[in-house]
Design an enzyme around this catalytic site. Structure first.
Site, PDB file in Angstrom:
ATOM      1  N   CYS A 239       0.768  -1.150   0.102  1.00 59.08           N
ATOM      2  CA  CYS A 239      -0.068  -0.043  -0.021  1.00 59.08           C
ATOM      3  C   CYS A 239       0.929   1.101   0.016  1.00 59.08           C
ATOM      4  CB  CYS A 239      -0.876   0.032   1.188  1.00 59.08           C
ATOM      5  SG  CYS A 239      -0.194  -0.160   2.802  1.00 59.08           S
ATOM      6  N   GLY A 240       0.526   2.319   0.835  1.00 58.88           N
ATOM      7  CA  GLY A 240       1.456   3.495   0.638  1.00 58.88           C
ATOM      8  C   GLY A 240       2.696   3.327   1.873  1.00 58.88           C
TER       9      GLY A 240
END
Length: 282
Positions: A239-240
């Site tokens: 993800c981030g």
């Protein structure tokens, strides 16, 4: 649906709230842009007996990357000080519904702790149902804890780069689809836009209802199917910065998928280095 190793309901937690071997943890965390203080919110009101798990502090602060998984000795010391140890059933919630609690769940699993579950719907659902809240810190006693780090549950950038090149793992990206495609900028400045070549977009928000609860196993399976994910293959979630990826990890575990790992550095790392290839679009 209640499974003390993955996901439990608010009914289950209230029924077990006074169990002597239960420990409740507030794992709330927010992006800096949200301008919210999870520790202050915890102190203002939390589920009775809950301890606060600071994702940013209980991390490997030797790394320049955000909230990387802590060394085992740091995890042990912080959890012992919180009165959490061997033999405890742990339930983790967050103040978003279903956002950062799975990251804390994954951290426990990384340390070899399997009697740990996420509270479905978190504190918002608990409050909406009129269940008890308190604003006093629990009395804690130091509790012995042993860990056995499960290296198979985490991947570093070298391993993910190899998986991207060889295509032998499903790489599942939990970021919003617009960031996966490289259309929207990353919330952290200085990062490139796009995704890891060969990865597939499975936005974490697509696995969660508007009420902040996990979707049913049938709906979860349909979301993975719609993204073209082969659940028979090993998977890496990303993800981030390694928080919402854990929502995918929790969903995989709920579906009986046992061969999955989380890319801890995620896009905060991959998007930083120009020598790592980036893809855009679908």
């Amino acid at each position: 649906m209640d499974d003390p190793r993955t996901l439990v309901s608010t009914d289950w937690l209230e029924a077990h709230l006074n169990d002597p071997d239960l420990r409740v943890i507030d794992g709330s965390w927010y992006l800096p842009s949200m301008n919210r203080d999870p520790k202050a919110e915890y102190e203002a009101g939390h589920i009775p007996g809950a301890r606060f798990f600071d994702i940013d502090e209980i991390s490997d602060q030797r790394s320049e990357l955000p909230h990387m998984a802590p060394p085992p000795e740091k995890f042990i010391s912080r959890l012992r000080a919180m009165g959490v140890g061997d033999g405890h059933q742990v339930v983790i919630y967050d103040n978003h519904g279903m956002f950062s609690a799975p990251r804390v769940w994954w951290t426990f699993r990384l340390m070899g702790k399997t009697d740990v579950a996420v509270l479905d719907g978190g504190l918002p659902k608990w409050r909406a149902e009129g269940r008890p809240i308190e604003d006093i810190a629990p009395m804690v006693r130091d509790r012995h804890m042993t860990v056995q780090r499960q290296a198979n549950l985490v991947k570093d950038v070298t391993q993910v780069a190899a998986a991207s090149k060889l295509g032998d793992w499903e790489i599942l990206d939990a970021r919003p689809a617009s960031r996966f495609r490289g259309e929207d900028p990353e919330p952290r400045p200085g990062l490139r836009q796009g995704h890891i070549p060969g990865s597939k977009s499975v936005p974490a928000l697509g696995l969660v209802t508007p009420q902040g609860t996990m979707k049913s196993p049938e709906e979860l399976r349909a979301a993975f199917d719609a993204a073209g994910v082969d659940l028979a293959r090993p998977a890496i979630t990303t993800c981030g910065s390694g928080v919402s990826a854990a929502i995918l990890s929790l969903a995989l575990e709920m579906l009986g998928h046992r061969n999955h790992a989380l890319y801890d550095g995620s896009w905060a790392e991959w998007g930083m280095y120009n020598d790592l290839k980036v893809a855009k679009g679908e």
